[in-house]
Design an enzyme around this catalytic site. Sequence first.
Site, PDB file in Angstrom:
ATOM      1  N   LEU A  10       0.489  -0.979   0.279  1.00 54.50           N
ATOM      2  CA  LEU A  10       0.480   0.535  -0.465  1.00 54.50           C
ATOM      3  C   LEU A  10       1.119   1.389  -0.313  1.00 54.50           C
ATOM      4  CD1 LEU A  10      -2.568  -1.116   2.426  1.00 54.50           C
ATOM      5  CD2 LEU A  10      -2.498  -1.946   0.396  1.00 54.50           C
ATOM      6  N   ALA A  11       0.525   2.352  -0.886  1.00 50.69           N
ATOM      7  CA  ALA A  11       1.939   3.024  -1.364  1.00 50.69           C
ATOM      8  C   ALA A  11       1.156   4.390  -2.310  1.00 50.69           C
ATOM      9  CB  ALA A  11       2.727   2.740  -2.436  1.00 50.69           C
ATOM     10  N   ARG A  17       1.286  13.103   7.459  1.00 48.17           N
ATOM     11  CA  ARG A  17       2.076  13.413   9.371  1.00 48.17           C
ATOM     12  C   ARG A  17       3.351  13.871   8.923  1.00 48.17           C
ATOM     13  NH1 ARG A  17      -0.553   8.283  12.371  1.00 48.17           N
ATOM     14  NH2 ARG A  17      -0.828   7.837   9.792  1.00 48.17           N
ATOM     15  N   ASN A 389      41.374  23.623 -19.649  1.00 46.25           N
ATOM     16  CA  ASN A 389      40.198  22.737 -20.371  1.00 46.25           C
ATOM     17  C   ASN A 389      38.707  23.855 -20.332  1.00 46.25           C
ATOM     18  OD1 ASN A 389      39.360  22.505 -17.474  1.00 46.25           O
ATOM     19  ND2 ASN A 389      38.126  20.398 -17.704  1.00 46.25           N
ATOM     20  N   TYR A 390      38.308  24.298 -20.663  1.00 49.91           N
ATOM     21  CA  TYR A 390      36.990  25.218 -20.531  1.00 49.91           C
ATOM     22  C   TYR A 390      37.226  26.756 -21.070  1.00 49.91           C
ATOM     23  CZ  TYR A 390      33.018  26.606 -20.234  1.00 49.91           C
ATOM     24  OH  TYR A 390      30.728  26.712 -20.002  1.00 49.91           O
ATOM     25  N   ALA A 426      59.058  24.529 -15.342  1.00 48.94           N
ATOM     26  CA  ALA A 426      58.353  25.060 -13.908  1.00 48.94           C
ATOM     27  C   ALA A 426      57.905  26.844 -14.830  1.00 48.94           C
ATOM     28  CB  ALA A 426      59.131  24.855 -12.612  1.00 48.94           C
TER      29      ALA A 426
HETATM   30  C1  UD1 Z   1      -2.011   1.942  10.290  1.00 52.79           C
HETATM   31  C2  UD1 Z   1      -3.482   0.928  11.164  1.00 52.79           C
HETATM   32  C3  UD1 Z   1      -2.814   0.015  12.154  1.00 52.79           C
HETATM   33  C4  UD1 Z   1      -1.061   0.108  12.080  1.00 52.79           C
HETATM   34  C5  UD1 Z   1       0.062   1.031  11.535  1.00 52.79           C
HETATM   35  C6  UD1 Z   1       1.084   0.100  11.755  1.00 52.79           C
HETATM   36  C7  UD1 Z   1      -5.125   1.275   9.072  1.00 52.79           C
HETATM   37  C8  UD1 Z   1      -6.710   1.163   8.887  1.00 52.79           C
HETATM   38  N1  UD1 Z   1      -4.414   1.500  10.519  1.00 52.79           N
HETATM   39  O1  UD1 Z   1      -1.770   2.895  10.816  1.00 52.79           O
HETATM   40  O2  UD1 Z   1      -4.053  -0.345  12.589  1.00 52.79           O
HETATM   41  O3  UD1 Z   1      -1.025   0.045  13.731  1.00 52.79           O
HETATM   42  O4  UD1 Z   1      -0.767   0.966  10.205  1.00 52.79           O
HETATM   43  O5  UD1 Z   1       1.880   0.482  10.980  1.00 52.79           O
HETATM   44  O6  UD1 Z   1      -4.794   0.572   8.528  1.00 52.79           O
HETATM   45  N2  UD1 Z   1      -2.852   4.304   2.142  1.00 52.79           N
HETATM   46  C9  UD1 Z   1      -2.888   4.013   0.439  1.00 52.79           C
HETATM   47  N3  UD1 Z   1      -4.386   4.318   0.616  1.00 52.79           N
HETATM   48  C10 UD1 Z   1      -4.968   4.891   1.258  1.00 52.79           C
HETATM   49  C11 UD1 Z   1      -4.522   4.728   2.858  1.00 52.79           C
HETATM   50  C12 UD1 Z   1      -2.904   4.369   3.027  1.00 52.79           C
HETATM   51  O7  UD1 Z   1      -2.033   3.482   0.147  1.00 52.79           O
HETATM   52  O8  UD1 Z   1      -5.711   5.446   1.354  1.00 52.79           O
HETATM   53  C13 UD1 Z   1      -1.117   4.001   2.392  1.00 52.79           C
HETATM   54  C14 UD1 Z   1      -0.324   4.292   3.106  1.00 52.79           C
HETATM   55  O9  UD1 Z   1       0.437   5.277   1.867  1.00 52.79           O
HETATM   56  C15 UD1 Z   1       0.818   3.354   3.951  1.00 52.79           C
HETATM   57  C16 UD1 Z   1      -0.319   2.593   4.707  1.00 52.79           C
HETATM   58  O10 UD1 Z   1      -1.052   2.573   3.169  1.00 52.79           O
HETATM   59  O11 UD1 Z   1       1.183   3.130   3.491  1.00 52.79           O
HETATM   60  C17 UD1 Z   1      -0.985   2.912   5.809  1.00 52.79           C
HETATM   61  O12 UD1 Z   1      -1.031   4.179   5.776  1.00 52.79           O
HETATM   62  P1  UD1 Z   1      -1.092   4.443   7.436  1.00 52.79           P
HETATM   63  O13 UD1 Z   1      -1.422   6.388   6.996  1.00 52.79           O
HETATM   64  O14 UD1 Z   1       0.422   5.304   7.940  1.00 52.79           O
HETATM   65  O15 UD1 Z   1      -1.609   4.396   8.495  1.00 52.79           O
HETATM   66  P2  UD1 Z   1      -1.804   4.442   9.935  1.00 52.79           P
HETATM   67  O16 UD1 Z   1      -1.783   5.605  10.389  1.00 52.79           O
HETATM   68  O17 UD1 Z   1      -0.424   4.084   9.955  1.00 52.79           O
HETATM   69 MG    MG Z   2       1.669   4.143   8.952  1.00 54.08          MG
END
Ligand code: UD1
Ligand code: MG
Length: 461
Positions: A10-11, A17, A389-390, A426
């Site tokens: 998931l990225a 934050r 050189n330039y 020199a």
């Molecule tokens: C999440 C978990 C939490 C866990 C923690 C561990 C949820 C709701 N909560 O919280 O229970 O303890 O990770 O680190 O899952 N992302 C998407 N699409 C979105 C939202 C997020 O791809 O719509 C991706 C973000 O880029 C990230 C990952 O999901 O890589 C996690 O999202 P993040 O917002 O960091 O979740 P946490 O608040 O850390």
């Molecule tokens: Mg997180």
Amino acid sequence: MKREFIGLILAAGKGTRFKSDRIKLLHPLLGRTMLGMVLDCIKKLGPQKMLVVVGHQQEDVVQEAALYGAKPVVQAKQLGTGHAVLSAKKALASDGEKDVLVVNGDLPLLRPETLRPFLNVHRKQGNSLTFFSAELPDPTGFGRLIQPESGPMRIVEEKDATPRQRKIREVNAGIYLAKVKDLFQALPRLSNKNKKGEYYLTDIIEVMGELGKKVGVYKSSQTDELIGVNDRFEMAQALSELRMRKIKELCLQGVTIQDPATTWIDWDVRIARESTIHPYVVIEGDTKIGANCSILPFVHIISCTIGRECRILTSTMIEESILENRVQVGPFTHFRPGTVIRSGAKVGNFVEMKKTVFGRGSKAGHLSYIGDAEVADDVNIGAGTITCNYDGVQKYKTIIERGVFIGSGTELVAPVRIGREAYVGAGSTITKDVSPNALAISRVRQSEKPGWAKKRARKKK
Ligand code: UD1
Ligand code: MG
């Protein structure tokens, strides 16, 4: 039976934050991106394929994912981690009987060794869903695991938790393994009625339990790998953990690192046995250092290949250059990209080189600039030699053949060639080629006015 699995990272989230214009997961940690670290880890587990959910700054994320052979699926709006997984529905349409390993992209400290037993437990127990938990001394920020006496387990996010639930120290790590078919049956049942108004992937645990699917939890003791990097302080913590991991790995391979606290070595750097790294050294990129080298304090090396028995003396910077064997460099030397120093050569104090090949056993001891040059073997470059050189528009080459002696304070105006075994006197400014074995000298002949100073002194009175 061993089921095939697909990696789904998931990225898509911005990483609010993190307070950055650049998406959080593309920030670097020891020369790799955070996402790169996670993809590398999952790849080592041997997935059948890897997918990355992209959204925010997706073009850059897609490019990064491709480096690890991962394909993108797009989450157009970031409505939560549950919604992110749902975006992969089409891409997984024909994989219903396989497992999908869902991993949050912000877990750069994960190691394949830690995930392997997790995969095994899931398979052994025949679960529909297994999720990864750990008991942390400080669970702040994580989702807490609620295990009621009867009824299904569930995760409650910190924002939605009661003060009592917040005291629970067993947390959700953000790693899930599920049978594709069962997961996508449950996902549409998620709701966004929570404090953040998002579709939480974590709710899948309760939903699948309610659907009568077998849900298991794998509790790991590898708590130091589970930093979910949400802000820059957590990134600093992750970085410091990774840095020590790399330093330990090198030490165990036979490299002496005198002061881990002041040494920075990127993840992809390789160093051979019996080399010594002194304090305050930074080695970046895909640098490779051979055996028996000494790297002295305040040296900065970026993407270089360094051979055996080289000595890099203090306060030297070398970038994208090659040093063969038994080369001595520094103190205070700067090699810019494209420099090649052949075996046994010596380059000393305040010498700068760029796009230069410097031959075997050749020497440039002091205060010189050598750019766009080919210097053959056994050449001696006197102090204060400059290749011009330039001309303000174009760069030109200086060629110095074998065995040449360049006297101190010389300017070599390129393009120019100094023939084999020739000498340059020199203080010369050389604008024309010099023939082999010749002496070239181009300075004004010295004249003398006897008694001049005395006469001047008398005038002053
Ligand atoms: C999440 C978990 C939490 C866990 C923690 C561990 C949820 C709701 N909560 O919280 O229970 O303890 O990770 O680190 O899952 N992302 C998407 N699409 C979105 C939202 C997020 O791809 O719509 C991706 C973000 O880029 C990230 C990952 O999901 O890589 C996690 O999202 P993040 O917002 O960091 O979740 P946490 O608040 O850390
Ligand atoms: Mg997180």
